[in-house]
Design an enzyme around this catalytic site. Structure first.
Site, mmCIF file in Angstrom:
data_model
loop_
_atom_site.group_PDB
_atom_site.id
_atom_site.type_symbol
_atom_site.label_atom_id
_atom_site.label_comp_id
_atom_site.label_asym_id
_atom_site.label_seq_id
_atom_site.Cartn_x
_atom_site.Cartn_y
_atom_site.Cartn_z
ATOM 1 N N GLU A 236 7.072 1.594 14.796
ATOM 2 C CA GLU A 236 8.053 2.274 13.901
ATOM 3 C C GLU A 236 7.917 3.866 14.342
ATOM 4 O O GLU A 236 6.980 4.397 14.666
ATOM 5 C CB GLU A 236 7.817 1.998 12.436
ATOM 6 C CG GLU A 236 7.785 0.419 12.264
ATOM 7 C CD GLU A 236 8.272 -0.157 10.748
ATOM 8 O OE1 GLU A 236 9.290 -0.031 10.663
ATOM 9 O OE2 GLU A 236 7.315 0.075 10.002
ATOM 10 N N GLU B 69 4.216 -4.746 12.071
ATOM 11 C CA GLU B 69 3.272 -3.787 11.972
ATOM 12 C C GLU B 69 2.125 -4.166 10.930
ATOM 13 O O GLU B 69 2.555 -4.182 9.783
ATOM 14 C CB GLU B 69 4.193 -2.263 11.163
ATOM 15 C CG GLU B 69 4.818 -1.509 12.181
ATOM 16 C CD GLU B 69 6.135 -2.246 13.028
ATOM 17 O OE1 GLU B 69 5.769 -2.439 14.278
ATOM 18 O OE2 GLU B 69 6.999 -3.027 12.282
ATOM 19 N N CYS C 280 -3.586 1.406 6.714
ATOM 20 C CA CYS C 280 -3.803 0.555 8.018
ATOM 21 C C CYS C 280 -4.238 1.349 8.947
ATOM 22 O O CYS C 280 -5.191 1.013 9.820
ATOM 23 C CB CYS C 280 -2.132 0.008 8.322
ATOM 24 S SG CYS C 280 -1.047 1.365 8.673
ATOM 25 N N GLY D 195 2.577 -5.719 7.230
ATOM 26 C CA GLY D 195 1.652 -6.487 6.441
ATOM 27 C C GLY D 195 0.563 -6.766 7.188
ATOM 28 O O GLY D 195 0.166 -5.963 8.124
ATOM 29 N N ASN E 80 0.864 -1.305 0.165
ATOM 30 C CA ASN E 80 0.010 -0.105 0.029
ATOM 31 C C ASN E 80 0.762 1.309 0.038
ATOM 32 O O ASN E 80 0.272 2.310 -0.495
ATOM 33 C CB ASN E 80 -1.081 0.052 1.226
ATOM 34 C CG ASN E 80 -0.385 -0.149 2.625
ATOM 35 O OD1 ASN E 80 0.751 -0.445 2.649
ATOM 36 N ND2 ASN E 80 -1.069 0.417 3.404
ATOM 37 N N GLU F 283 -10.811 -6.357 9.150
ATOM 38 C CA GLU F 283 -10.208 -5.209 8.162
ATOM 39 C C GLU F 283 -10.643 -5.331 6.758
ATOM 40 O O GLU F 283 -10.280 -6.077 6.152
ATOM 41 C CB GLU F 283 -8.571 -5.181 8.174
ATOM 42 C CG GLU F 283 -8.067 -4.013 7.507
ATOM 43 C CD GLU F 283 -6.627 -4.052 7.319
ATOM 44 O OE1 GLU F 283 -5.943 -5.125 7.451
ATOM 45 O OE2 GLU F 283 -5.890 -3.180 8.035
#
Ligand code: NAD
Length: 494
Positions: free
Chosen positions: A462, A250, A284, A228, A152, A385
């Site tokens: 992150e 993440e 996300c 991912g 993405n 999701e």
């Protein structure tokens, strides 16, 4: 950088190399072949890891300021080539060009930001219990990092992993998603042109099940940093357990977006819209569940539907486009199935619901902005999701209850609240169980923040000081210069 032939190469041990096998990358706007990229053979993955290992000692012991100089050169080259990079992102991923330009700017920013840490990676000196003894804790490189990224943000996520690894003194082997590998391979050319010492950054391409799996299950990996989906994150974590390789994961999100009656409704509508439909809903931290206070629910829905109807869906290369195609046919079908199941669960489609009436191009992966009403919190569309341009909007009557519903999710990445009531803000800060809260604003997250998800949304995080921490280890050193034993010793007969 030339993309004339549109055949791309990997970066292994400082050299741009092809592979025996190649695969094709499709343009999501047309369905046509956009580029050809190598499929790394197992011995090439091994070679990349071995090169990273060989390079790590010199790179990790170089003065950080020297590492920062290389990183600043990378940032400059990314800025010089930003337009070309943005066009690559559009061609392989399908986001609108204005968003892709923002991504290219972000890709440079990560290198500038983490280069600033050259003089800021500090240790600690601790008071000893013994005279003449020094105790200190040093922060040292982790070593070799295997990095795995999704499709993405195929450009910015390269920088998000490589930049902190480089300043920490780590070396890295990165694998992009098989559907969007060209952005990472364009970065490989930049790494080479910037004079990154050989082996410090390696980019290999191929599928997750082959190259990704090999990378994450090889000896000689000191950290796996993966972004991912939750299912893939779990597989990687299980595989990593065999070698006790640390993981930083993440993963996905299902952000609640809570709108109170006292808020600036215009700001809330525009923010909810942006946070759902940017990048065709493939973010996300996207607004995946909108909850609106009952007194303003009807007005919110009316304005939201009206504004969604004005969004321009079409060729993402045009600056006038708001929504491009979904990244792939598979993702398109997945989203269509979610909407079909929501319908059969009782949801009412207020707009959209499938392909737009007129497809902007015949072969593109088009899905119209879709708004769902009459949705209940326990329906599938509220639990999983969706990662597409589909938004359920639910009314609520009670603030405590909506906080509870918002928290009732396996995901725990981001949450949004729109209100001007300070008490509600503080309640939400205390009670919303998510790694990232946005009050009266949408994302994206800032490079100096900490992008972190709870529960299934990941392990570690992150960006910023805390994101950098994952790329460093701590080493404790005891030095006794007193000439006397610092602790009791065993008898010695010799
Ligand atoms: P994905 O899990 O399908 O793929 C991610 C990467 O894992 C790809 O490079 C893939 O090739 C690789 N992979 C697949 N199987 C593997 C295996 N067995 N071993 C090693 N690697 C393997 O995810 P996706 O569809 O590319 O991305 C979308 C997901 O990413 C969404 O869930 C989204 O929320 C999440 N995401 C999270 C963040 C974040 O920072 N939290 C950011 C962006 C995207």
């Amino acid at each position: 950088m030339t993309t004339q032939s549109n055949d791309w190469q990997m970066l292994i041990d400082g050299a741009l190399v092809g592979a025996k096998e190649n695969s094709e990358v499709l343009n999501p706007t047309t369905g046509e072949v956009y580029a050809r990229v190598p499929e790394a053979a197992p011995d090439q993955v091994d070679a990349a890891l071995a090169a990273a290992r060989r390079a790590q000692r010199d790179w990790g012991s170089a003065a950080p300021i020297e590492r920062a100089k290389v990183m600043k050169r990378i940032a400059s080259l990314v800025r010089e080539q930003a337009e070309e990079l943005a066009r690559i992102v559009v061609s392989e991923q399908g986001k609108p060009i204005l968003e892709a330009r923002g991504e290219a700017a972000g890709a440079a920013e990560f290198f500038d930001y983490f280069a600033e840490f050259a003089r800021r990676i500090q240790g600690e000196i601790l008071p000893s219990d013994h005279p003449g003894e020094q105790i200190w804790i040093q922060r040292v490189p982790v070593g070799v990092v295997a990095a795995i990224i999704p499709w993405n943000y195929p450009l910015a996520l390269v920088s998000r992993k490589v930049a902190p690894a480089m300043i920490a003194g780590d070396t890295i082997v990165l694998k992009p998603h098989e559907e969007t590998p060209v952005s990472a391979l364009a970065m490989a050319r930049i790494f080479e042109a910037a004079g990154v010492p050989k082996g410090v950054v390696n980019i290999v391409t191929g599928t997750g099940e082959t190259v990704g799996k090999q990378l994450c299950t090889s000896d000689g990996v000191d950290l796996i940093s993966m972004t991912g989906s939750v299912p893939t994150g779990k597989i990687i974590m299980r595989n990593a357990a065999d070698r006790m390789t640390p993981v930083s994961l993440e993963l996905g999100g299902k952000a609640p977006f809570i709108v109170m009656e006292d808020c600036d409704l215009d700001l809330a509508v525009r923010s909810a819209l942006t946070s759902r439909f940017m990048n065709c809903g493939q973010v996300c931290i996207c607004n995946e569940r909108t909850f609106v206070a009952r007194p303003v629910y009807d007005e919110f829905v009316e304005r939201f539907v009206a504004a969604s109807g004005k969004l321009r869906i079409g060729d993402p290369m045009l600056e006038t486009t708001d929504i491009g195609p979904k990244v792939s046919r598979e993702e398109l079908d997945k989203v269509a199935r979610y909407v079909e199941r929501a319908r059969s669960d009782g949801a009412r489609v207020l707009m959209g619901g499938g392909a737009p009436e007129t497809a902007p191009t015949p072969g593109g992966n088009w899905f119209a902005p879709t708004v769902l009403a009459d949705v209940l919190p326990d329906m599938e569309i509220m639990r999983n999701e969706v990662f597409g341009p589909v938004i359920p909007i639910l009314p609520f009557d009670d603030f405590d209850a909506v906080l509870e519903t918002a928290n009732n999710s396996r995901y725990g990445l981001s949450a949004y609240l729109f209100t001007n009531d300070l008490e509600k803000v503080m309640r939400a800060v205390a009670d919303l169980d998510f790694g990232e809260l946005y009050v009266n604003r949408v994302g994206p997250e800032s490079v100096q923040g900490y992008h972190v998800g709870y529960r299934d949304s990941g392990i570690g995080g992150e960006d910023g000081v805390h994101g950098l921490d994952a790329y460093l280890r701590k080493k404790t050193v005891y030095v006794n210069t007193s000439g006397r034993p610092a602790t009791a010793l065993m008898p010695y007969g010799g």
